[in-house]
Design an enzyme around this catalytic site. Sequence first.
Site, PDB file in Angstrom:
ATOM      1  N   HIS A 224       0.826  -1.207   0.000  1.00  0.00           N
ATOM      2  CA  HIS A 224       0.000   0.000   0.000  1.00  0.00           C
ATOM      3  C   HIS A 224       0.856   1.251   0.000  1.00  0.00           C
ATOM      4  O   HIS A 224       0.513   2.253  -0.617  1.00  0.00           O
ATOM      5  CB  HIS A 224      -0.918   0.005   1.213  1.00  0.00           C
ATOM      6  CG  HIS A 224      -1.664  -1.279   1.364  1.00  0.00           C
ATOM      7  ND1 HIS A 224      -2.025  -1.799   2.564  1.00  0.00           N
ATOM      8  CD2 HIS A 224      -2.054  -2.152   0.424  1.00  0.00           C
ATOM      9  CE1 HIS A 224      -2.633  -2.954   2.369  1.00  0.00           C
ATOM     10  NE2 HIS A 224      -2.654  -3.187   1.072  1.00  0.00           N
TER      11      HIS A 224
ATOM     12  N   CYS B  28      -5.493  -0.092 -18.851  1.00  0.00           N
ATOM     13  CA  CYS B  28      -5.124   0.731 -17.699  1.00  0.00           C
ATOM     14  C   CYS B  28      -4.045   0.122 -16.806  1.00  0.00           C
ATOM     15  O   CYS B  28      -3.855   0.563 -15.689  1.00  0.00           O
ATOM     16  CB  CYS B  28      -6.351   1.097 -16.871  1.00  0.00           C
ATOM     17  SG  CYS B  28      -7.164  -0.307 -16.141  1.00  0.00           S
TER      18      CYS B  28
HETATM   19  C1  PEP Z   1      -4.401  -4.004 -13.406  1.00  0.00           C
HETATM   20  O1  PEP Z   1      -4.497  -5.129 -12.900  1.00  0.00           O
HETATM   21  O2  PEP Z   1      -3.793  -3.758 -14.462  1.00  0.00           O
HETATM   22  C2  PEP Z   1      -5.012  -2.845 -12.741  1.00  0.00           C
HETATM   23  C3  PEP Z   1      -5.037  -1.658 -13.300  1.00  0.00           C
HETATM   24  O3  PEP Z   1      -5.490  -3.047 -11.494  1.00  0.00           O
HETATM   25  P1  PEP Z   1      -4.554  -3.083 -10.183  1.00  0.00           P
HETATM   26  O4  PEP Z   1      -3.147  -2.814 -10.622  1.00  0.00           O
HETATM   27  O5  PEP Z   1      -5.100  -2.064  -9.268  1.00  0.00           O
HETATM   28  O6  PEP Z   1      -4.765  -4.494  -9.730  1.00  0.00           O
END
Ligand code: PEP
Length: 747
Positions: A364, A677
């Site tokens: 975190h 993303c």
């Molecule tokens: C991902 O898995 O690419 C994502 C954007 O989510 P996180 O990194 O928050 O798991």
Amino acid sequence: MADGTETESRKLLGRLREEMASEAAGQERLDRITHLIADSIRAEVCSVYLFRDEDTLELCATEGLAPEAVHKTRMRMGEGLVGRVAQSGKVVNTPDAPSAKGFRYMPETGEERFSSFLGVPVQRLGEKLGVLVVQSREARRFSADEVYALEVVAMVLAEMAELGAFVGEGAALSPLHQQSVQLSGGPAQEGYAEGHVWLHEPRVVVTNPIADDPHRERERLNEAVEELRVGVDKMLEISQGGDKEQLQVLEAYRMFANSKGWMRRMEEDIALGLSAEAAVEKEQSQARARMGQVTDPYLRERLADLDDLSNRLLRILTGQGNTNGADLPPDPILIARNIGPGDLLEYGRSLKGIVLEEGSVGSHATIVARALAIPLVVHVGRITTEALNGDHILVDGDQGIVHLRPEDTVANAVRDKIAMQAKAQERYASIRETPTVTRDGERINLVMNAGLMADLPSLNNSGAEGVGLFRTELQFLIRNQMPKRSELVTQYQRVLDAAEGKRVIFRTLDIGSDKVLPYMKHVAEPNPALGWRAIRVGLDKRGVMRMQLQALLRAANGRPLSIMFPFVAQADEFYEARWEVNKTIEREKRLGHILPETLEVGAMLETPSLAFAPQKFFDEVDFVSVGGNDLKQFFFAADRENELVRRRYDTLNVSFLSFIAQIVERCNSSNTPLSFCGEDAGRPVEALCLAAMGIRTLSMRPASIGPVKSVLLRADLQSLRKIIADARHRGEQSVRPAVMEWLRNQG
Ligand code: PEP
Ligand code: MG
């Protein structure tokens, strides 16, 4: 002391203290100390070996071995009996050294005449400083009392070294904490930073290791332990009914605070002549040395608890508080073993860089550091023992390298890199308002990832066209209790206000796996990344999901709203979640709340399975966003948190790119908007290839928008597509080499 009496030992420590107070220079002092010890322990030889560098021990003073060998005889860590003591951090006691495991004959010292050998490590809070050795002609095993007494002396030597007692003319030892050191770790947030060390938990300095009134010291220790116990009991009282794990830690604290063995050992140290604080530190040092050898995670945690408790006790005894009264330097680089996200947020943007001895790429604290765009290096061994408050330090978050007290040449080289970065940022600022259209006319949307209020000013500074991923779990992670719905409404309202009409995609709570809420019952799972997480938790805990959906609808208060569900592995999960959205809308309508002007509900594609969902899913979902971080870990079966494998597979591997192309095709077949993303969206070369594969929206960290836009504006995606296709046809595993060459040829 051969008969192990306390008075002998105290006498020796008393003489050592006189030595410390004397005017003698470093080498002379060390020579006199070896003489004192040999005399007191009635051994023919006493030698002190100290580390010259991380891996080399040097004979720095001796009574009994050939004087010519001083500063000449050297050995590597693990080499010979001395090297074995240094490496293992454990005592070697043998009546017959030449036949002991690892013995190495060093003719220049003349040690062949001595049969018995006793070596104890000189270490201070996990920092290895050297080895103290006594040897005698007579073949005998040193008694437990003698070993113990020598350990106490070694502890005092370590403290003397820390206080600079051996530094000076003809120095036996270079001053501690003054040389420049380069340490490596794992890059967790890129960027360079130059500044001064700020220790999150400053080292406690023990200035009086030796005491002559053991009764008084025992009293001091007992009083301090009593104060500690009362403090722990109070913490326990306050925490009753709260988080179970926290309670377990406090119970462990109480157990240690009441441990008879711990107290007895410290009282014995005091009886031999140590001060109360030196006794605490001696036990702490030994616990730290054990920590380095224990692999069982439970035991390691308990040793860490003991370490923390010892720190508290030292603070009580020395009166040195948490901050040591020092002021945060103007350009602070935070150094800590570990830090929680809440503490990090308190420091906020005042920090220039962060270096953690432990930490992890997915912790975190790392998420917060990334959100704040503060360069961060994790897993930097020794940093908390090496660094002192105020030390000059350079952090290279790209390579995961830390230069502590750097030489001018190193500092200048890093400064050059910082200047280049700043120049590039200026260049990016000049294209901030330019729409991202490639040379062959393709329009790409660059949006940003966010999760904290602190991120939102970046919407304007970076030129992002909106927020493609708002990680709502960060608000949950940084608190000690579940936020109330009204608090969430306010938060989301502020986010939408700050976005000033730009689109924000709120991802619903994505907890589980590495993101554990401190106040939610922790379920021990064999494989958390494949476990109860994200939408799976949401669908099983409908109350929490509804509360969040309500908060989002209310925060929108008539404005357009986009909601995205994370980690959808099969279409039904999405349908169920959307059904909850519809139910919540009905309820909100009944309650008279204003509904959003438009509502879009999307899904994150983070498991390969969703790419093969029925066409109906792609027809019905409002938009899809590829969570590349998770998708890649499942595609290649390589844990994104595991340093051993996480960099093993290239995003530009043809299999992965073909898979992305398939996802693009599926979304295109139903005109479903698609974005990407994961972290790769913010890496210029990867972003180029994703765009070439047909992804039209990339969501990334704000700091990446400039670099990604800059390459996209110069790119001809048509010709890049050909380069990728050709590399694929040639049977290459990754298209990276071909793409890099193409980029170089473009200039
Ligand atoms: C991902 O898995 O690419 C994502 C954007 O989510 P996180 O990194 O928050 O798991
Ligand atoms: Mg994910």
